[in-house]
Design an enzyme around this catalytic site. Sequence first.
Site, PDB file in Angstrom:
ATOM      1  N   TYR A  72       0.839  -1.202   0.000  1.00 47.44           N
ATOM      2  CA  TYR A  72       0.000   0.000   0.000  1.00 47.44           C
ATOM      3  C   TYR A  72       0.872   1.249   0.000  1.00 47.44           C
ATOM      4  O   TYR A  72       0.523   2.263  -0.605  1.00 47.44           O
ATOM      5  CB  TYR A  72      -0.974  -0.016   1.197  1.00 47.44           C
ATOM      6  CG  TYR A  72      -0.343   0.204   2.541  1.00 47.44           C
ATOM      7  CD1 TYR A  72       0.286  -0.832   3.224  1.00 47.44           C
ATOM      8  CD2 TYR A  72      -0.365   1.458   3.142  1.00 47.44           C
ATOM      9  CE1 TYR A  72       0.889  -0.631   4.455  1.00 47.44           C
ATOM     10  CE2 TYR A  72       0.233   1.676   4.375  1.00 47.44           C
ATOM     11  CZ  TYR A  72       0.861   0.626   5.030  1.00 47.44           C
ATOM     12  OH  TYR A  72       1.454   0.843   6.248  1.00 47.44           O
ATOM     13  N   ARG A 128       0.488  11.522 -10.152  1.00 48.62           N
ATOM     14  CA  ARG A 128      -0.522  12.576 -10.404  1.00 48.62           C
ATOM     15  C   ARG A 128       0.079  13.799 -11.071  1.00 48.62           C
ATOM     16  O   ARG A 128      -0.578  14.486 -11.852  1.00 48.62           O
ATOM     17  CB  ARG A 128      -1.112  13.004  -9.064  1.00 48.62           C
ATOM     18  CG  ARG A 128      -2.249  12.127  -8.732  1.00 48.62           C
ATOM     19  CD  ARG A 128      -2.779  12.271  -7.370  1.00 48.62           C
ATOM     20  NE  ARG A 128      -3.352  10.979  -7.086  1.00 48.62           N
ATOM     21  CZ  ARG A 128      -3.227  10.327  -5.942  1.00 48.62           C
ATOM     22  NH1 ARG A 128      -2.600  10.854  -4.945  1.00 48.62           N
ATOM     23  NH2 ARG A 128      -3.780   9.149  -5.821  1.00 48.62           N
ATOM     24  N   GLY A 169     -15.571  24.916 -35.476  1.00 45.47           N
ATOM     25  CA  GLY A 169     -16.933  24.778 -35.975  1.00 45.47           C
ATOM     26  C   GLY A 169     -17.236  23.311 -36.281  1.00 45.47           C
ATOM     27  O   GLY A 169     -16.780  22.419 -35.558  1.00 45.47           O
ATOM     28  N   GLU A 214      -5.603   7.480 -11.974  1.00 43.62           N
ATOM     29  CA  GLU A 214      -4.712   7.825 -10.848  1.00 43.62           C
ATOM     30  C   GLU A 214      -5.420   8.682  -9.799  1.00 43.62           C
ATOM     31  O   GLU A 214      -4.844   9.614  -9.244  1.00 43.62           O
ATOM     32  CB  GLU A 214      -3.410   8.448 -11.351  1.00 43.62           C
ATOM     33  CG  GLU A 214      -2.617   7.443 -12.187  1.00 43.62           C
ATOM     34  CD  GLU A 214      -1.188   7.846 -12.434  1.00 43.62           C
ATOM     35  OE1 GLU A 214      -0.586   8.482 -11.567  1.00 43.62           O
ATOM     36  OE2 GLU A 214      -0.670   7.491 -13.515  1.00 43.62           O
ATOM     37  N   THR A 229      -9.692   9.878  -9.065  1.00 40.97           N
ATOM     38  CA  THR A 229     -10.645  10.800  -9.703  1.00 40.97           C
ATOM     39  C   THR A 229     -10.557  12.185  -9.053  1.00 40.97           C
ATOM     40  O   THR A 229      -9.982  12.344  -7.970  1.00 40.97           O
ATOM     41  CB  THR A 229     -12.093  10.269  -9.538  1.00 40.97           C
ATOM     42  OG1 THR A 229     -12.402  10.268  -8.132  1.00 40.97           O
ATOM     43  CG2 THR A 229     -12.262   8.865 -10.104  1.00 40.97           C
ATOM     44  N   SER A 230     -11.207  13.142  -9.699  1.00 38.44           N
ATOM     45  CA  SER A 230     -11.170  14.523  -9.162  1.00 38.44           C
ATOM     46  C   SER A 230     -11.735  14.578  -7.748  1.00 38.44           C
ATOM     47  O   SER A 230     -11.215  15.309  -6.895  1.00 38.44           O
ATOM     48  CB  SER A 230     -11.959  15.457 -10.087  1.00 38.44           C
ATOM     49  OG  SER A 230     -11.274  15.583 -11.308  1.00 38.44           O
TER      50      SER A 230
END
Length: 382
Positions: free
Chosen positions: A235, A246, A342, A366, A368-369
């Site tokens: 871990y 990140r 366009g 990696e 989420t927000s």
Amino acid sequence: MATTAALTALSEEERLVRDNVYEFADREIRQLVREMDEHAKIPRPLIDKLFALGVMGIEIPERYGGGGASFFHAVLAVEALSRVDPSIAVLVDVQNTLVVNAFLRWGTDEQKQVYLPRLASASVGAYALSEAGSGSDAFAMASRAARHAGGEWVLNGRKLWITNALEADVFLVFANADPAAGHRGVTAFVVERGTIGLTVGKKEDKIRASSTCELILEDCRVPAANVLGEAGKGYKVAIETLNEGRIGIGAQMIGLARGALDHAIKYTREREQFGKPIASFQAVQHQIARAATELEAARLLVYNAARLRDAGQPFLTEAAMCKIFASEVAERITSLAVNLYGGYGFVKDYPVEKLYRDAKIGQIYEGTSNLQLQTIAKQLLG
Ligand SMILES: Cc1cc2nc3c(=O)[nH]c(=O)nc-3n(C[C@H](O)[C@H](O)[C@H](O)COP(=O)(O)OP(=O)(O)OC[C@H]3O[C@@H](n4cnc5c(N)ncnc54)[C@H](O)[C@@H]3O)c2cc1C
């Protein structure tokens, strides 16, 4: 939060590194982007060229055949590649900021001697943490590691979403060796392609050249010497590498946003409506000016987080901030680029719709927000 003044300006040497990688990308990659996207594949000769350029082992010490450069250099290379193709940038990013980093930080001398020269010269690496049932809650993984007589480990489980899985020779695989201990049972293993019991499974169909696959472990036997770090410390391996990773995602996002802005500037100067270039309309000028300003802010956040990391200072909050901000800016700028093209922005004949698709992933992988916001809030609120 670290309070050191931001050292964000580039030295002459750093500028040269970034420009060299960009020139390579412009010359060798740009012509392949559409084809790689359509065939969802990165040609091996291009990967060999990335090794020859030295971008696959940027931080690997020279004595192991690497570039002996800093994390910041890796960030600059990822940014420069992403300006042309985010799929190549993520391959290089995972190699450097996750896989190589984990070996540098946690590898034994013997593991470094075996794997670092390979990762610098020919072997692609992959990082296998996520599973179908464990993404944000990564340590709730179902993959198991059992220790057998003689110290050998036997791994069983299924990993999902593994970037570079198609190309990789070296996999960092996380499995729980002591489920009763929760996350303290998680252990990191080095598993080589070709190991009996390791299969690369289904490749996700997501219209990008970067490979994302399932990884299947069925009685996959791994020698005791292939534990990276200690049993039960996986871990820590995961957290520490992802904290740095990140910043690499931030670099991918500022690179691709810059690429989209380059395209938008060129196109708006060429495209005429109402008898003049659309870049002559003040509304368009302001949109481009705002995008450039946001991009600069995102770039400074990314560079600052990378500099703090290299200086050995706390960078966790800055890394989370740079990832969330750069990925949101990338989504906005690529969306603007599509708008400024366009109808042409909506079709694959032009490059910006791909960059718009590519930008979305920055808010997901990696961490989420929401998870980045959690990290920042924890720092502020305790
Ligand atoms: C293209 C791609 C490449 C990838 N590459 C890799 C790789 O190389 N190696 C690897 O190990 N993994 C990889 N991943 C996996 C990626 O890291 C996960 O998808 C990501 O961590 C999110 O996990 P999830 O998909 O299970 O979503 P979930 O964790 O199910 O999240 C779903 C939603 O719930 C929200 N959520 C979850 N928990 C919380 C919470 N506590 N508070 C608030 N909101 C929350 C999330 O923000 C998200 O919006 C990749 C994924 C993709 C799509």
